[in-house]
Design a protein around this motif. Structure first.
Motif, PDB file in Angstrom:
ATOM      1  N   ASP A  66       2.563   7.648  -0.572  1.00 49.33           N
ATOM      2  CA  ASP A  66       3.992   7.970  -0.642  1.00 49.33           C
ATOM      3  C   ASP A  66       4.810   6.719  -0.330  1.00 49.33           C
ATOM      4  O   ASP A  66       4.884   6.305   0.823  1.00 49.33           O
ATOM      5  N   GLU A  67       5.410   6.142  -1.347  1.00 50.61           N
ATOM      6  CA  GLU A  67       6.245   4.947  -1.188  1.00 50.61           C
ATOM      7  C   GLU A  67       5.560   3.891  -0.318  1.00 50.61           C
ATOM      8  O   GLU A  67       6.143   3.389   0.633  1.00 50.61           O
ATOM      9  N   ILE A  68       4.345   3.605  -0.665  1.00 55.13           N
ATOM     10  CA  ILE A  68       3.587   2.627   0.110  1.00 55.13           C
ATOM     11  C   ILE A  68       4.240   1.247  -0.006  1.00 55.13           C
ATOM     12  O   ILE A  68       4.044   0.374   0.829  1.00 55.13           O
ATOM     13  N   ASP A  69       5.052   1.083  -1.051  1.00 57.95           N
ATOM     14  CA  ASP A  69       5.670  -0.228  -1.302  1.00 57.95           C
ATOM     15  C   ASP A  69       7.007  -0.397  -0.593  1.00 57.95           C
ATOM     16  O   ASP A  69       7.526  -1.508  -0.514  1.00 57.95           O
ATOM     17  N   SER A  70       7.569   0.694  -0.045  1.00 63.04           N
ATOM     18  CA  SER A  70       8.913   0.537   0.517  1.00 63.04           C
ATOM     19  C   SER A  70       8.853  -0.315   1.788  1.00 63.04           C
ATOM     20  O   SER A  70       7.945  -0.172   2.597  1.00 63.04           O
ATOM     21  N   GLY A  71       9.805  -1.185   1.910  1.00 63.76           N
ATOM     22  CA  GLY A  71       9.893  -2.020   3.106  1.00 63.76           C
ATOM     23  C   GLY A  71       8.871  -3.142   3.158  1.00 63.76           C
ATOM     24  O   GLY A  71       8.680  -3.753   4.200  1.00 63.76           O
ATOM     25  N   LEU A  72       8.179  -3.432   2.060  1.00 60.34           N
ATOM     26  CA  LEU A  72       7.201  -4.513   2.059  1.00 60.34           C
ATOM     27  C   LEU A  72       7.752  -5.744   1.344  1.00 60.34           C
ATOM     28  O   LEU A  72       8.384  -5.623   0.298  1.00 60.34           O
ATOM     29  N   ASP A  73       7.472  -6.909   1.900  1.00 54.16           N
ATOM     30  CA  ASP A  73       7.814  -8.115   1.153  1.00 54.16           C
ATOM     31  C   ASP A  73       6.681  -8.387   0.153  1.00 54.16           C
ATOM     32  O   ASP A  73       5.659  -7.698   0.146  1.00 54.16           O
ATOM     33  N   ILE A  74       6.886  -9.387  -0.679  1.00 56.97           N
ATOM     34  CA  ILE A  74       5.941  -9.622  -1.780  1.00 56.97           C
ATOM     35  C   ILE A  74       4.518  -9.855  -1.280  1.00 56.97           C
ATOM     36  O   ILE A  74       3.564  -9.295  -1.799  1.00 56.97           O
ATOM     37  N   ASP A  75       4.392 -10.660  -0.201  1.00 58.37           N
ATOM     38  CA  ASP A  75       3.055 -10.963   0.303  1.00 58.37           C
ATOM     39  C   ASP A  75       2.353  -9.709   0.793  1.00 58.37           C
ATOM     40  O   ASP A  75       1.183  -9.472   0.496  1.00 58.37           O
ATOM     41  N   ALA A  76       3.090  -8.908   1.557  1.00 57.77           N
ATOM     42  CA  ALA A  76       2.504  -7.697   2.109  1.00 57.77           C
ATOM     43  C   ALA A  76       2.154  -6.733   0.979  1.00 57.77           C
ATOM     44  O   ALA A  76       1.123  -6.053   1.013  1.00 57.77           O
TER      45      ALA A  76
END
Lengths: 479, 251, 438
Positions: free
Chosen positions: B172-182
């Motif tokens: 579920d929105e695993i990408d939210s709040g992540l910068d490119i590297d993360a």
């Protein structure tokens, strides 16, 4: 600010401190069964009520004055007080305002409460109580059209005995506590409200209490019954002349919110607080409680700025499923005032909820205590309480205290309590002053902001009044 | 693997359903992306599949590996191999990540009839996973998600996923709040787990994640229903045109 | 009620050194004037003394039985440092461990003090806990047979913790004993003291009436751990009173993990400017136990700081009581004082009563308190279950997490380990449920 201007402000008078020159019929001081019989007789009460009073009196004789509150005062001599005082001109019970002594009407005008309907605040009906009796109740016809009964409790005893008999003492029994027992024995006047099923009361109801006579106690009794699904908003105000003696005020207020009903009860308490040396002022020992049935709601909002002593805990017994209790309070003490005030939320019903927001401000040499109890009974599954108590101190000679009692006996309930105490922040003050606002004004602005959450609960016109009252009460506190 | 038919879901006590007849088929080894505007019911879908309280299924069915998913309690779903990576992972201060992992891995392995991992073996695997996710091994000793940054919390979800070896991963929105590297690290973790008998449902608002984890199918969830499905190219189209045109089309 | 005090006062005191006899006489005198509190007394409104009234409490017999049997149960695992063991209130050399102490340190049972030291003690005993202010303090003095003193000279630092074990053994009939400790730290001195209350075996009720006094000189620092790990027959009522001179610091760590009735009163006076204290505590009553913490931190000088953090879990039919008080005196400007008490009520038959109090007489303060009584966090529970953890185990894990946040702050690794085991035994009725935590 300069010493002179502070002194000037301190000397500013309590605006409601005048005395109305009027002839009164006042019982001699002292309390005994004969006095109670006389009060009952003057009010032409039925036998059951006299019996009720006498029973309360006998119970009172066996009770002890409570001293658990954080208050210090000279012992009260209950035999030195007069328990009944009424303007002579009201002896014949005027049928309309035209028959009321103009001196009395002028008193209320001076207090900003004109009783003539054309001059009155739009949408507010007023019951005016002067010492031990009700002077007049406005807008009665208009309320009657909606089926709402609003009159003095003395009149209600005569006109609606079945309602009064059913509910009087049902929330605050005569033996509830020392002051409630005393009130039950000698209560003089107060207001009665009944809102029928499903009716939304078309106007704000208000009672204005005035103590005038010296060496008298005032023992008013208010009973509000909101039948199923109804709504009423009620406001009480109170003032008294400046005198060097202490006067006792021991009221009882009972609210009954039947299923689905909603009662909003607001108080702006401005009894004479005494002078800066602690001479005079009202001793205010009040019992206020509401019984909240299924899905009903009772909100207490109070702005307490007056009285030498305040002992007052407007409470809710959340008996019904999904019932809601709220308590919003601003208590300000200055000079030698002492307040011990708060609330009790007794959760009995499933899913009952309560909110407590208390703002205490202490200045001068005053003492300001929040005392509250949240009790979650084993039956109150899913109950919720949130409490927030904030205190602000102005000067280093005052006291601010917080004594909450939290008792939980149901595992599915959630109770949260938070409290903080601090002074007016130097940063805030500096910001205001650097924008050209003087200290006194800045403090009053900051205090007003501190109280905003509570003021928001008041009917609009009173919120403004409350803010002004706070400002006046704070005068002389900053230097 | 997962078969959702005509699913209608309400939040308890509310009149209006959030999911209004949703259909979705996810085959073994497939990666599906579910995209949609805010409030379209994406997170509700994840919670309902994982079995969170407070949602009421009023119609429809969900079968997971041939069995009625909705009849299972929360932990049974997890042990059957369903894994929800939370959008907002929950903090449990006072309980160390490692203790938490031990309890979960043991419970799942026991259910599958596998022998329990001894502490040393679990620790070794956990450390390997940490290394893969570029997490300091000291991470395992900290309280569950306690004081973790947004990126650490998301990586901790993937860490759990790696150790629990689920059949179906709902992210579920695993990408939210992540910068490119993360995002790259998280995506590598997901890609490493891809296999013919493991499926993924990626719930996301943005197309960005799908550049790293290539989906087999993309679905648009709007107003509680799948309003369009397509291949990976649909995500690009959404990126370009937004969601508005689809909503209009449906209306 | 009168019966209890009458019995308590009628007790024949064993022969004692003159200095001790004077201490006792003073206690008896004050006890005669006092009465036992009831739930009508504010400080006792949630805690009934009924168990004390149900039985005729006498002094325990001199013979305690096979000590080795209980000593193991009472082991705290502190490998290093001196240990003084008191069995039923009397010093027991056989179980104690002496280690060399630097010059300028006195660590001794009262029964070993010579006349000079005894006289010194008699003068100061009760200064922080006056027998006239509290009936149990008076009775403590009247029953006083033994106890411990720790006196540390200015500037000395004790590297190793001092372990004081107050051990109760099975009683043939209800018995009561006095427990007493005095710690005096000179300026700049530092020490760690572990007060450990334990009982071994079953028997009749044993009431331990304790008083500890801590006098901290300028800049001194005391770490004080007090753990109650007694059995079901134990009643413990204890007061720990501390006075801190300027810049001194008290770190108090408290755990109640056993005992029928455990009432601990912590009274800290921040007497000197810039003194500070931190009180941390954990209480987990279950079955029908009652655990009651009463704290009072007084800020008497400017710029003092205090932090209090307590947590409790009440299970079964138990009752947890917490009364935490912050008192800022006039003139104590710059005071910073915070208190947080969080509780989980695990069961509808259990009960939690909390009373945080602020009494403040100065405007230049930052004070706050917060209290919660709640259930298990639904979100946390779901998170654990969604990872396959069974609900019953998830509750144990969450209970542990909640308590462990406090436990983690305790000093001494061995102590934490020991408390952790005890904590888990309390949380998990079925030990399997705690298997991932051991």
């Amino acid at each position: 600010m300069s010493k002179e201007s502070i002194a000037g402000l301190v000397r500013r008078e309590y605006a409601a401190g005048f005395v109305t020159p009027i002839e009164s019929d006042t019982l001699p001081p002292g309390l005994n069964e004969e006095v109670i019989r006389t009060i009952s007789q003057r009010k032409e009460e039925p036998d059951w009520l006299l019996a009720w009073r006498l029973e309360a009196y006998r119970a009172w004789l066996k009770m002890e004055e409570p001293h658990w509150a954080h208050l210090r005062y000279e012992p009260i001599d209950y035999q030195a007080l007069s328990y009944y005082s009424a303007p002579k001109s009201l002896a014949k019970r005027p049928k309309s305002l035209d028959e009321v002594d103009p001196e009395l009407l002028r008193t209320y005008e001076k207090l900003g409460i004109p009783l003539h309907e054309q001059a009155a605040l739009a949408g507010v009906a007023v019951d005016a109580v002067f010492d031990s009796v009700s002077v007049a109740t406005s807008f009665r016809e208009k309320l009657a059209e909606a089926g709402v009964i609003f009159c003095s409790i003395s009149e209600a005893v005569r006109e609606y005995p079945e309602l009064v008999r059913r509910y009087l003492g049902s929330v605050v029994p005569p033996r509830d506590n020392f002051f409630a027992a005393l009130n039950s024995a000698v209560f003089s006047d107060g207001s009665f409200v009944y809102v029928p099923k499903g009716v939304r009361c078309p106007m704000e109801l208000s009672t204005y209490f005035r103590i005038n006579e010296s060496r008298t106690g005032q023992f008013e009794r208010t009973l509000i019954v909101a039948d199923e699904g109804s709504y009423v908003s009620y406001l009480e105000g109170c003032t008294a002349p400046m005198r060097d003696e202490h006067q006792l005020h021991a009221a009882v207020v009972e609210l009954v919110a039947l299923p689905g009903a909603q009662i909003k009860y607001s108080t702006v308490q401005n009894w004479y607080p005494g002078d800066e040396e602690g001479r005079g002022g009202i001793y205010n020992f009040v019992t206020k409680r509401g019984l909240v049935h299924d899905h009903a709601r009772i909100s207490w909002t109070q702005v307490e700025t007056g009285s030498a002593i305040t002992w007052k805990y407007p409470s809710c017994v959340l008996k019904g499923e999904g019932s809601v209790g709220e308590f919003y309070s601003v208590a300000l003490t200055n000079h030698c005032q002492q307040a011990d005030t708060g609330t009790k939320m007794i959760h009995l019903g499933r899913g009952s909820r309560s909110t407590i927001i208390s703002k205490g401000i202490s200045a001068g040499r005053s003492s300001n205590t929040y005392r509250g109890k949240v009790h979650i009974a084993a039956t109150a599954a899913g109950a919720r309480n949130y409490t927030q108590c904030d205190s602000l101190l102005i000067g280093d000679r005052c006291g601010a205290h917080t004594f909450p009692y939290i008792e939980s006996r149901n595992a599915s309930a959630v109770v949260e309590h938070e409290a903080s105490t601090s002074k007016v922040s130097d940063d805030q003050l500096f910001l205001c002053r650097s924008r050209g606002i003087d200290t006194e004004k800045a403090v009053s602005m900051i205090v007003n902001g501190f109280c905003r959450e509570v003021f928001r609960q008041l009917p609009m016109e009173f919120a403004v009044e409350a803010g002004k009252l706070l400002e006046v009460s704070l005068e002389g506190a900053v230097g | 693997m997962l078969s959702i038919h005509d699913l209608e879901v309400r939040i308890a006590d509310q009149e209006r359903p959030i999911l209004k007849g949703l259909d979705l088929e996810v085959g073994a080894g497939e990666v599906h992306a579910i995209m949609g505007p805010n409030g379209s019911g994406k997170s509700t879908l994840g919670y309902v599949l994982a079995g969170r309280d407070g949602y009421q299924v009023t119609r429809g069915s969900v079968r997971f590996r041939g069995r009625d998913l909705l009849a299972m309690d929360v932990e049974t779903r997890a042990r059957e191999g369903l894994f929800l990576a939370f959008q907002y992972p929950v903090e449990i201060p006072g309980l160390s990540n490692l203790e938490f992992l031990k309890a979960a891995v043991d419970a799942v392995r026991e259910y599958r009839g596998e022998p329990p991992l001894d502490s040393a073996a679990l620790l070794r695997r956990a450390r390997e996973a940490c290394a893969a996710l570029r997490l300091d091994p000291g991470f395992l000793k900290r309280g569950v998600n306690e004081g973790f940054s947004g990126g650490e919390k998301k990586r901790n979800e993937i860490l759990q996923m790696m150790l629990l070896e689920p059949r179906l991963c709902i992210l579920d929105e695993i990408d939210s709040g992540l910068d490119i590297d993360a995002l790259q690290v998280v995506a590598d973790g997901v890609n490493a787990l891809r296999s013919p008998d493991r499926s993924f449902v990626l719930i996301t608002h943005y197309q960005r994640l799908l550049e790293y984890v290539r989906p087999d199918r993309v679905h648009v969830l709007s107003g509680g229903r799948i309003v369009r499905s397509g291949g990976a190219e649909l995500a690009l189209e959404l990126e370009e045109r937004g969601y508005g045109w689809l909503e209009e089309e449906v209306a | 009620m009168a019966d209890y005090l009458a019995t308590a006062l009628a007790r024949q005191a064993p022969p004692a050194a003159p200095w001790l006899a004077s201490v006792r006489a003073r206690g008896a005198e004050e006890a005669r004037r006092a009465r036992l509190p009831t739930i009508r007394d504010e400080a006792w409104r949630y805690t009934s003394l009924r168990p004390l009234l149900e039985g005729n409490y006498t002094a325990p017999p001199a013979e305690a039985g096979p000590l080795a049997r209980w000593a193991e149960a009472a082991e705290l695992g502190l490998a290093a440092g001196p240990r003084l063991v008191f069995v039923n209130g009397r010093f027991c050399a056989a179980l104690s461990r002496a280690t060399p102490l630097p010059e300028g340190v006195v660590l001794s049972p009262l029964s070993d003090l010579d006349e000079v030291a005894g006289a010194r003690l008699a003068q100061s005993l009760g200064r922080l806990a006056p027998p006239g202010e509290r009936v149990f303090t008076a009775l403590n003095q009247w029953w006083l047979e033994d106890g411990a003193v720790l006196w540390v000279r200015d500037g000395l630092e004790l590297a190793e913790p001092i372990h004081l074990l107050w051990l109760g053994t099975p009683q043939p009939s209800p018995a009561s004993v006095a427990q007493r400790l005095q710690v005096v730290l000179g300026a700049g001195a530092r020490a760690t003291v572990v007060e450990h209350f334990a009982t071994g075996g079953a028997g009749e009720r044993l009431f331990t009436n304790g008083v500890s006094e801590f006098e901290l000189g300028e800049g001194a620092c005391l770490r004080h751990c007090r753990v109650h790990l007694e059995g079901e027959q134990a009643l413990a009522i204890g007061l720990a009173a501390a006075r801190l001179a300027a810049g001194a610091r008290l770190e108090g760590f408290h755990a109640a993990l056993g005992g029928q009735l455990t009432r601990v009163e912590l009274h800290v006076a921040l007497e000197g400017e810039g003194a500070s204290c931190e009180l941390t505590g954990l209480y987990l009553p279950r079955r029908r136990e009652v655990f009651d913490y009463h704290t009072c931190v007084e800020h008497r000088s400017p710029n003092a700081a205090s932090e209090q953090a307590f947590r409790g879990i009440a299970a079964d039919r138990a009752r947890a009581v917490f009364n935490g008080r912050i008192h800022i005196h006039p003139g104590a400007r710059g005071s910073v004082a915070h208190l947080v008490d969080r509780n989980i009520l695990g069961n509808d038959e259990a009960e939690v009563d909390v009373k945080p109090e602020l009494e403040i007489y100065n405007d230049d303060v930052q004070c706050s308190h917060g209290a919660t009584v709640a259930q298990w966090d639904e979100r946390q529970l779901f998170y654990l279950r969604s990872r396959g953890v069974p609900e019953a185990e998830a509750r144990v894990l969450l209970g542990f997490a909640f308590a462990n946040e406090v436990l983690e702050r305790f000093p001494l690794q061995e102590l934490r380990q020991r408390l952790r085991a005890r904590l888990l035994a309390r949380l998990a009725v079925d030990p399997q449920l705690a298997r991932h935590l051991t």
